[in-house]
Design a protein around this motif. Sequence first.
Motif, mmCIF file in Angstrom:
data_model
loop_
_atom_site.group_PDB
_atom_site.id
_atom_site.type_symbol
_atom_site.label_atom_id
_atom_site.label_comp_id
_atom_site.label_asym_id
_atom_site.label_seq_id
_atom_site.Cartn_x
_atom_site.Cartn_y
_atom_site.Cartn_z
ATOM 1 N N ILE A 131 0.989 -0.996 0.040
ATOM 2 C CA ILE A 131 -0.038 -0.056 -0.015
ATOM 3 C C ILE A 131 0.977 1.227 0.039
ATOM 4 N N TYR A 152 0.795 3.615 -3.068
ATOM 5 C CA TYR A 152 -0.142 4.448 -3.132
ATOM 6 C C TYR A 152 0.542 5.704 -2.124
ATOM 7 N N PHE A 159 -4.668 5.520 -0.278
ATOM 8 C CA PHE A 159 -5.235 4.506 -0.829
ATOM 9 C C PHE A 159 -6.681 4.605 -0.734
#
Length: 220
Positions: free
Chosen positions: A59, A63, A69
């Motif tokens: 993640i 992102y 995210f």
Amino acid sequence: MTDGNRRAARSPTRSKYAPAQLDESEILRRGLETFAELGYAATTVRELARRLEVSHNFINDRYGSKGDFWRAVVDFALLDDQNEFDHRLAESRDDDERLRGVIVQLYRRSANASAMNRLLADESTRDSDRLDYLHERFIKPFWDSIEPTINRLIAAGRIPQVPPHVLYTAITGPALALAQDPVADRLNPAAAPAAKQDRKSMADTLSSLVLHGLLRPCRQ
């Protein structure tokens, strides 16, 4: 060869989970389901990684952060909606038809977006930067697009003159409630499970009920 070397030879060096094998839309869809189910605070990066079957740093690497995210998830779920509302408003012939068209479209969209409905309902109760993001990107553009229509209908005596937030709740609240299948199943246990019913028909029935109460008959 030592026991440690034997274990290393049997187990190649890698993270607990392999790199993402899912396409972007499936990653975001699973993220949406997780945030909707657990809420933002309880959704950890570790839990997201487990559900996506990726490494724990996936993640952050892709992102930037859990917050980034979350914003990507929300954009994925809602970004095209306003264009559809604007199109419906532009093609309608009068204010009555404009409002009816947007509400019907909103309810049909919501009937098949239970995860997004749960996320919106939850975040709307929290004074946070996430609500700021939802407001600036989606809530305000939606309201700004229909407010001139609503104001003209108020001036014509078709809609009661009440504060904007009351009208917003009257229009959007029932749409968000379309995610409450467990309540529907308890209120109507003799029917088929709400999740398996014709969602479009359910949305149209609810939008007709709301519009019947919201719009007064035309003055002759």
